[in-house]
Design an enzyme around this catalytic site. Structure first.
Site, PDB file in Angstrom:
ATOM      1  N   CYS A  78     -43.001   0.328   1.835  1.00  0.00           N
ATOM      2  CA  CYS A  78     -43.971   0.583   0.768  1.00  0.00           C
ATOM      3  C   CYS A  78     -44.636   1.947   0.872  1.00  0.00           C
ATOM      4  O   CYS A  78     -44.681   2.697  -0.107  1.00  0.00           O
ATOM      5  CB  CYS A  78     -45.023  -0.520   0.727  1.00  0.00           C
ATOM      6  SG  CYS A  78     -46.104  -0.658   2.172  1.00  0.00           S
ATOM      7  N   HIS A 116     -50.191  -4.094   2.008  1.00  0.00           N
ATOM      8  CA  HIS A 116     -49.234  -3.427   1.114  1.00  0.00           C
ATOM      9  C   HIS A 116     -49.908  -2.244   0.437  1.00  0.00           C
ATOM     10  O   HIS A 116     -50.999  -2.372  -0.127  1.00  0.00           O
ATOM     11  CB  HIS A 116     -48.734  -4.420   0.059  1.00  0.00           C
ATOM     12  CG  HIS A 116     -47.809  -3.812  -0.951  1.00  0.00           C
ATOM     13  ND1 HIS A 116     -46.627  -3.202  -0.609  1.00  0.00           N
ATOM     14  CD2 HIS A 116     -47.905  -3.702  -2.309  1.00  0.00           C
ATOM     15  CE1 HIS A 116     -46.036  -2.750  -1.707  1.00  0.00           C
ATOM     16  NE2 HIS A 116     -46.788  -3.033  -2.745  1.00  0.00           N
ATOM     17  N   ASP A 131     -45.801   0.854  -8.531  1.00  0.00           N
ATOM     18  CA  ASP A 131     -45.380   0.355  -7.226  1.00  0.00           C
ATOM     19  C   ASP A 131     -43.865   0.398  -7.116  1.00  0.00           C
ATOM     20  O   ASP A 131     -43.165  -0.482  -7.606  1.00  0.00           O
ATOM     21  CB  ASP A 131     -45.891  -1.073  -7.026  1.00  0.00           C
ATOM     22  CG  ASP A 131     -45.724  -1.564  -5.596  1.00  0.00           C
ATOM     23  OD1 ASP A 131     -45.082  -0.863  -4.794  1.00  0.00           O
ATOM     24  OD2 ASP A 131     -46.261  -2.655  -5.295  1.00  0.00           O
TER      25      ASP A 131
END
Length: 263
Positions: A78, A116, A131
């Site tokens: 991420c 995250h 994202d």
């Protein structure tokens, strides 16, 4: 071009853009977001060697990660993928900030609030979730921070603000029910919150992950996503989900090649 350095025009070319650098518009964000998810896969295979230091690299060296992930094609997690995308968006003139979320597990419990890392982008006065570093299934294009459902290729998304101070990102497949993906606070994060502050909950979570490594790979399709968790393959196409367990090694190898663009 020096392929060891972050290069905006090379980056755009690899994402399928041609011509002059695009303007910082919602359409540009939408197109680049989807192309990023289709072109640069999620792959957490390095987490095993990172161990409990999983978040030590959260403030990425853009040149190094660009060389390894975009030029080298290894896939990323991420903070790597969203860090690269954030650098690109910033260079194009977007207003972009770091956000973080706690992902909802299968048992309904949420991970630590800083588990995250992703991006918030403000366009024409409205916030969007961007994202490109979530394995899926999740958004393919940016999602506006709003309660009204937003359809993407047969799947709907919405963001609900709750009294507990969190916003909840929810997803509904074509024939399914609303379910929470993660919860987040709509406030910019600073990397010092990962690197310098005391985070007992996050540290405990890192120890749990290090003791129970599961390989997760994911990539977007034109109309959906593929997410491989261990040997469990979840495919979403036009909002419809199918699940296969890849018992045979040749089947697993073929799916890995497809997701990681190794064909």
């Amino acid at each position: 071009m020096d392929d060891t350095m972050f290069d905006i025009d090379d980056y755009l070319t690899r994402l399928g853009h041609s011509g002059p650098r695009p303007a910082a518009t919602l359409e540009t964000l939408r197109v680049l977001h989807k192309r990023h998810l289709m072109t640069v896969p999620f792959d957490n295979f390095l987490n095993e060697e990172r161990g409990t230091a999983i978040w030590d690299g959260v403030d990425i060296d853009v040149d190094t990660v660009y060389k390894e992930v975009v030029t080298g094609g290894r896939g990323g997690v991420c903070y790597e993928l969203n860090g690269l995308f954030r650098a690109l968006l910033g260079a194009l003139g977007f207003e972009v900030v770091v956000l973080s979320a706690g992902v909802r597990g299968a048992d309904g419990a949420f991970g630590p609030d800083m588990e995250h890392l992703f991006n918030g982008v403000r366009v024409d006065g409205e916030w969007y979730l961007a994202d490109v570093g979530y394995s899926g299934p999740s958004l393919i294009e940016p999602v506006r921070v709003a309660e009204e459902p937003q359809e993407q290729y047969g799947t709907h998304f919405r963001v609900l603000a709750a009294d507990d101070g969190f916003h909840y990102l929810e997803r509904r497949p074509r024939d399914g029910e609303w379910a929470v993906i993660h919860r987040f606070r709509l406030k910019p994060r600073d990397f010092s919150e990962w690197l310098d502050a005391s985070n007992p909950e996050l540290d405990a979570y890192a120890r749990m992950l290090a003791a129970n490594v599961t390989y997760i790979r994911g990539r977007a399709l034109e109309n959906g996503q593929m997410t491989l968790t261990g040997r469990r393959l979840l495919t979403v196409e036009d909002g419809r989900e199918t699940v296969r367990v890849l018992v045979k090694q040749p089947d697993l190898d073929a799916v890995l090649k497809t997701i990681l663009l190794q064909d």
